[in-house]
Motif scaffolding. Structure first.
Motif, PDB file in Angstrom:
ATOM      1  N   LEU A 105       0.939  -1.070  -0.231  1.00  0.00           N
ATOM      2  CA  LEU A 105      -0.127  -0.044  -0.136  1.00  0.00           C
ATOM      3  C   LEU A 105       0.941   1.320   0.001  1.00  0.00           C
ATOM      4  N   SER A 106       0.510   2.255  -0.770  1.00  0.00           N
ATOM      5  CA  SER A 106       1.006   3.476  -0.605  1.00  0.00           C
ATOM      6  C   SER A 106       0.628   4.349   0.536  1.00  0.00           C
ATOM      7  N   GLU A 130      -0.807   6.891   0.547  1.00  0.00           N
ATOM      8  CA  GLU A 130      -2.156   7.567  -0.126  1.00  0.00           C
ATOM      9  C   GLU A 130      -3.222   6.476   0.178  1.00  0.00           C
ATOM     10  N   SER A 131      -2.925   5.199  -0.529  1.00  0.00           N
ATOM     11  CA  SER A 131      -3.997   4.233  -0.374  1.00  0.00           C
ATOM     12  C   SER A 131      -4.362   3.631   1.095  1.00  0.00           C
ATOM     13  N   GLU A 154      -7.914   3.948   2.769  1.00  0.00           N
ATOM     14  CA  GLU A 154      -8.560   2.832   3.486  1.00  0.00           C
ATOM     15  C   GLU A 154      -8.935   3.131   4.910  1.00  0.00           C
TER      16      GLU A 154
END
Length: 76
Positions: free
Chosen positions: A20-21, A23-24, A28
């Motif tokens: 995951l970044s 940002e992700s 989430e």
């Protein structure tokens, strides 16, 4: 290593394990991306609510999350 830095290190490790970044993870968890960055750098003293949101987003139980924090960084 201080607790905030240990916590941040574990968050970053778990995030990268899940590919995951920041940002992700922010999307989430419902947490701002810049706040995620500050957490990972150990610059935030976060609330239990934020810990819960991160735990859910990273798909790890709170107990396992805290176990990782307890044992992470002990050799540094």
């Amino acid at each position: 290593m201080e607790l905030q830095r240990k916590f941040g290190k574990v968050v970053k490790e778990l995030r990268l394990e899940k590919s995951l970044s920041q940002e992700s993870l922010a999307l989430e968890s419902g947490i701002d991306r810049t706040y995620i960055s500050d957490i990972e750098k150990g610059e935030r003293n976060i609330s239990l609510q934020i810990i819960s949101q991160l735990s859910q987003a990273l798909q790890i139980s709170l107990s396992d999350f805290f176990k990782k924090i307890e044992t992470n960084g002990e050799t540094e």
